[in-house]
Design a protein around this motif. Sequence first.
Motif, mmCIF file in Angstrom:
data_model
loop_
_atom_site.group_PDB
_atom_site.id
_atom_site.type_symbol
_atom_site.label_atom_id
_atom_site.label_comp_id
_atom_site.label_asym_id
_atom_site.label_seq_id
_atom_site.Cartn_x
_atom_site.Cartn_y
_atom_site.Cartn_z
ATOM 1 N N TYR A 89 -21.867 18.241 5.309
ATOM 2 C CA TYR A 89 -21.846 19.601 4.797
ATOM 3 C C TYR A 89 -21.557 19.486 3.311
ATOM 4 O O TYR A 89 -20.452 19.132 2.912
ATOM 5 C CB TYR A 89 -20.775 20.426 5.509
ATOM 6 C CG TYR A 89 -20.379 21.672 4.748
ATOM 7 C CD1 TYR A 89 -21.344 22.603 4.355
ATOM 8 C CD2 TYR A 89 -19.065 21.914 4.411
ATOM 9 C CE1 TYR A 89 -20.990 23.723 3.644
ATOM 10 C CE2 TYR A 89 -18.700 23.046 3.699
ATOM 11 C CZ TYR A 89 -19.665 23.950 3.318
ATOM 12 O OH TYR A 89 -19.323 25.052 2.599
ATOM 13 N N GLY A 90 -22.546 19.751 2.478
ATOM 14 C CA GLY A 90 -22.363 19.565 1.045
ATOM 15 C C GLY A 90 -22.004 18.116 0.776
ATOM 16 O O GLY A 90 -22.717 17.207 1.190
ATOM 17 N N ASP A 91 -20.887 17.886 0.126
ATOM 18 C CA ASP A 91 -20.478 16.517 -0.157
ATOM 19 C C ASP A 91 -19.555 15.976 0.918
ATOM 20 O O ASP A 91 -19.124 14.843 0.840
ATOM 21 C CB ASP A 91 -19.772 16.452 -1.509
ATOM 22 C CG ASP A 91 -18.461 17.195 -1.483
ATOM 23 O OD1 ASP A 91 -18.440 18.317 -0.956
ATOM 24 O OD2 ASP A 91 -17.457 16.657 -1.978
ATOM 25 N N GLN A 92 -19.234 16.789 1.893
ATOM 26 C CA GLN A 92 -18.353 16.308 2.966
ATOM 27 C C GLN A 92 -19.175 15.606 4.027
ATOM 28 O O GLN A 92 -20.110 16.187 4.590
ATOM 29 C CB GLN A 92 -17.603 17.479 3.601
ATOM 30 C CG GLN A 92 -16.746 17.066 4.797
ATOM 31 C CD GLN A 92 -16.178 18.260 5.547
ATOM 32 O OE1 GLN A 92 -15.873 19.282 4.946
ATOM 33 N NE2 GLN A 92 -16.051 18.129 6.858
ATOM 34 N N ARG A 128 -6.145 9.459 -2.499
ATOM 35 C CA ARG A 128 -7.264 10.297 -2.111
ATOM 36 C C ARG A 128 -8.244 9.506 -1.232
ATOM 37 O O ARG A 128 -8.778 10.024 -0.245
ATOM 38 C CB ARG A 128 -7.973 10.812 -3.367
ATOM 39 C CG ARG A 128 -8.926 11.936 -3.102
ATOM 40 C CD ARG A 128 -9.554 12.435 -4.376
ATOM 41 N NE ARG A 128 -8.638 13.209 -5.194
ATOM 42 C CZ ARG A 128 -8.991 14.307 -5.877
ATOM 43 N NH1 ARG A 128 -10.230 14.723 -5.832
ATOM 44 N NH2 ARG A 128 -8.127 14.964 -6.615
ATOM 45 N N GLY A 129 -8.490 8.263 -1.602
ATOM 46 C CA GLY A 129 -9.377 7.415 -0.804
ATOM 47 C C GLY A 129 -8.837 7.195 0.602
ATOM 48 O O GLY A 129 -9.571 7.283 1.584
ATOM 49 N N VAL A 182 -21.889 34.094 4.458
ATOM 50 C CA VAL A 182 -22.877 33.318 3.699
ATOM 51 C C VAL A 182 -23.342 32.136 4.566
ATOM 52 O O VAL A 182 -22.543 31.263 4.896
ATOM 53 C CB VAL A 182 -22.284 32.797 2.379
ATOM 54 C CG1 VAL A 182 -23.313 31.953 1.629
ATOM 55 C CG2 VAL A 182 -21.827 33.964 1.523
ATOM 56 N N SER A 191 -19.760 9.045 2.820
ATOM 57 C CA SER A 191 -20.159 9.733 1.609
ATOM 58 C C SER A 191 -21.585 10.215 1.806
ATOM 59 O O SER A 191 -22.252 9.832 2.762
ATOM 60 C CB SER A 191 -20.100 8.782 0.406
ATOM 61 O OG SER A 191 -21.071 7.773 0.552
ATOM 62 N N THR A 193 -17.531 30.674 3.041
ATOM 63 C CA THR A 193 -17.546 32.065 2.605
ATOM 64 C C THR A 193 -18.090 32.916 3.742
ATOM 65 O O THR A 193 -19.186 32.664 4.245
ATOM 66 C CB THR A 193 -18.434 32.235 1.359
ATOM 67 O OG1 THR A 193 -17.949 31.356 0.333
ATOM 68 C CG2 THR A 193 -18.382 33.666 0.850
ATOM 69 N N GLU A 237 -24.043 9.381 0.062
ATOM 70 C CA GLU A 237 -24.925 8.208 -0.047
ATOM 71 C C GLU A 237 -24.914 7.429 1.272
ATOM 72 O O GLU A 237 -25.936 6.940 1.730
ATOM 73 C CB GLU A 237 -24.479 7.297 -1.181
ATOM 74 C CG GLU A 237 -24.513 7.929 -2.561
ATOM 75 C CD GLU A 237 -23.384 8.916 -2.791
ATOM 76 O OE1 GLU A 237 -22.269 8.699 -2.269
ATOM 77 O OE2 GLU A 237 -23.604 9.916 -3.466
ATOM 78 N N MET A 289 -9.300 10.300 2.552
ATOM 79 C CA MET A 289 -10.685 10.475 3.018
ATOM 80 C C MET A 289 -10.919 9.679 4.295
ATOM 81 O O MET A 289 -11.549 10.149 5.227
ATOM 82 C CB MET A 289 -11.659 9.971 1.950
ATOM 83 C CG MET A 289 -11.864 10.905 0.790
ATOM 84 S SD MET A 289 -12.971 10.114 -0.401
ATOM 85 C CE MET A 289 -12.897 11.297 -1.734
ATOM 86 N N ARG A 290 -10.394 8.460 4.268
ATOM 87 C CA ARG A 290 -10.611 7.580 5.416
ATOM 88 C C ARG A 290 -9.964 8.168 6.665
ATOM 89 O O ARG A 290 -10.513 8.145 7.741
ATOM 90 C CB ARG A 290 -10.024 6.204 5.098
ATOM 91 C CG ARG A 290 -10.277 5.172 6.155
ATOM 92 C CD ARG A 290 -9.639 3.858 5.783
ATOM 93 N NE ARG A 290 -10.422 3.130 4.796
ATOM 94 C CZ ARG A 290 -9.956 2.102 4.099
ATOM 95 N NH1 ARG A 290 -8.708 1.709 4.264
ATOM 96 N NH2 ARG A 290 -10.724 1.465 3.242
ATOM 97 N N ARG A 325 -11.188 12.412 8.157
ATOM 98 C CA ARG A 325 -12.381 12.836 8.877
ATOM 99 C C ARG A 325 -12.144 13.045 10.361
ATOM 100 O O ARG A 325 -12.550 14.021 10.952
ATOM 101 C CB ARG A 325 -13.520 11.829 8.685
ATOM 102 C CG ARG A 325 -13.829 11.546 7.235
ATOM 103 C CD ARG A 325 -14.230 12.780 6.500
ATOM 104 N NE ARG A 325 -14.637 12.479 5.145
ATOM 105 C CZ ARG A 325 -14.847 13.416 4.232
ATOM 106 N NH1 ARG A 325 -14.676 14.683 4.536
ATOM 107 N NH2 ARG A 325 -15.204 13.081 3.026
ATOM 108 N N ALA A 383 -12.436 7.548 -5.671
ATOM 109 C CA ALA A 383 -11.891 7.330 -4.327
ATOM 110 C C ALA A 383 -13.002 6.876 -3.381
ATOM 111 O O ALA A 383 -12.820 5.964 -2.565
ATOM 112 C CB ALA A 383 -11.237 8.612 -3.809
ATOM 113 N N SER A 426 -23.520 18.751 -5.183
ATOM 114 C CA SER A 426 -23.142 19.457 -3.955
ATOM 115 C C SER A 426 -22.105 20.532 -4.246
ATOM 116 O O SER A 426 -22.139 21.602 -3.662
ATOM 117 C CB SER A 426 -22.631 18.481 -2.905
ATOM 118 O OG SER A 426 -21.459 17.849 -3.355
#
Lengths: 363, 163
Positions: A128-131, A32-33, A159, A179, A156, A181, A36-37, A40, B38, B65
């Motif tokens: 966007y949110g946590d992305q 998963r990590g 929305v 992230s 959605t 953060e 993510m890398r 994007r 992750a 989130s």
Amino acid sequence: MNQTEHDLRELLAERSTGASGGGARLEEILARGRGMRRRRWAAGGTLAAVVAALVLTPPLLSGGPARDGVIAARVGEPDSQTRGEGVRLAGLRSESTGKVERLTFTPKSERASYRVNCAAGSRAFVRYGDQVDAGVCGEDRQGQEWTAFGHFDGLTVGVPVTVEVFTVPTTIKDPPDESSEGFDEALADAVRRPALWEIAVHDGGISDAACSPDICLDSGSRPAAKGERNLAGLPDGHQVAGGHVTRINEKHTFRGTVEGEARVYVRCEGEDLHAFIWAGRAVLAKSVPCGAKPALWEFVANGPTEVTVAVVRRDRLPRGSDFTSDLQAASKEANRLLSGLRPEAGYWHVALQQLDEPKPSAG
Amino acid sequence: MTEFAEYVAQRHERLRRTAYLLTRDWATAEDLVQTALARAWLAWRRIDGDPDPYVYRIIANTHASWWRRRWRGEVPTEEMPDSGDGRDFTREIGDRDALWTAIGTLSGRQRAVVVLHYFEEMTLTQVAGVLGCSVGAVKSQLGRALARLRVDQGIRTMTGAER
């Protein structure tokens, strides 16, 4: 002890022992990590590479000479690289790095894509949110100015969604991880300075079309797939001459052939530089402080054209001299100034653009 | 075994329990923990000392989130209710269930404060560090959370009328 607090502690301990997790799945976490890398910008990189290859193939606009790394395209009908692009949902332009901008759009489907157009040497962050996506604008190997792409999934319909975006110079060391953060850390560390960038969000897919010509100086600009104009609302155009310069305090001459309306952009972002643009070599046409927006000189010509450009530090301009409104006086002062200055390192960019459509009559 | 692998082996189950208390769904909790780990793995070399605060912070922020996104998606034009729906929880379900249900009405941030403080036994200062806010903000969130639990019809019955 408060009874409720006691109940709370017992309840939380009790409820959290409900199911066996079957042990940590390290490989899944690492996969998963890695995903993510990669995720994007993989889509953007692939799309951009395809687009670059496709864009380089079509013949240049009528009269435009073929040049390595110079992109031009047909105006009007959507071509193959923009066919998957959906309608534009929103867009904004900013004149500052290190300052977060918020863009709200209403999805028309579950997926929307975005494109951040920024000059080489900028890193863009989109949340966007946590992305959180982070990508670098610059030039690819085809010489095209790089655009950062990404997409938002799981939307959605109907929305409204708000995304946050900002850019920083790529000179920052140890870029934060992608992230929420990392986004906040990068923003907290960022220093505001003038720089022009923009973000467009389209329904479904997105291409590299419709980058404003004052940002994508040498890759040219075209309407988006749905015929939408660039966010600046400027006439589309393509570069016929130009390049990056790595020294200031000296004149640089560029030659190209234009037919009709044309313009010269000088991108020398920052608050400490000043640009001079000469028609040919002797007639000073523009003398302006550098800022977020590139210095602009518009003109009309037919045939081979020559422009000369110089950039100097603003603090080298003699105090009390009018370098912006009295071009005749400024021309003499500029020549005198440049003859007394030694070249220094400095990065700026010039583009002589042929307009592909007439300027709006009002403008 | 790498340092990260050791950390995962040691802490995964506890993190999963915390995540469950936040999400109230085991599958989502596993997803949340894997996402957080992750992300921690991506930043592992930059983490100094105990990774727990960093990992808990990712879990809390990611959950917040997700919570916001779900909320937007499911109830786009309404606000979360400020109190329970008035049912007599003590009649319908037991005291524990009433409290559990009431916790479910807390906002994502309030739930995070409650879980970190009462389950993870963190001090309010530690909770503030994890959530990236001031101790005052944590106190405020905790106060509101407890007030909300106490004014809940079910809890009021449990703590007042029956005792």
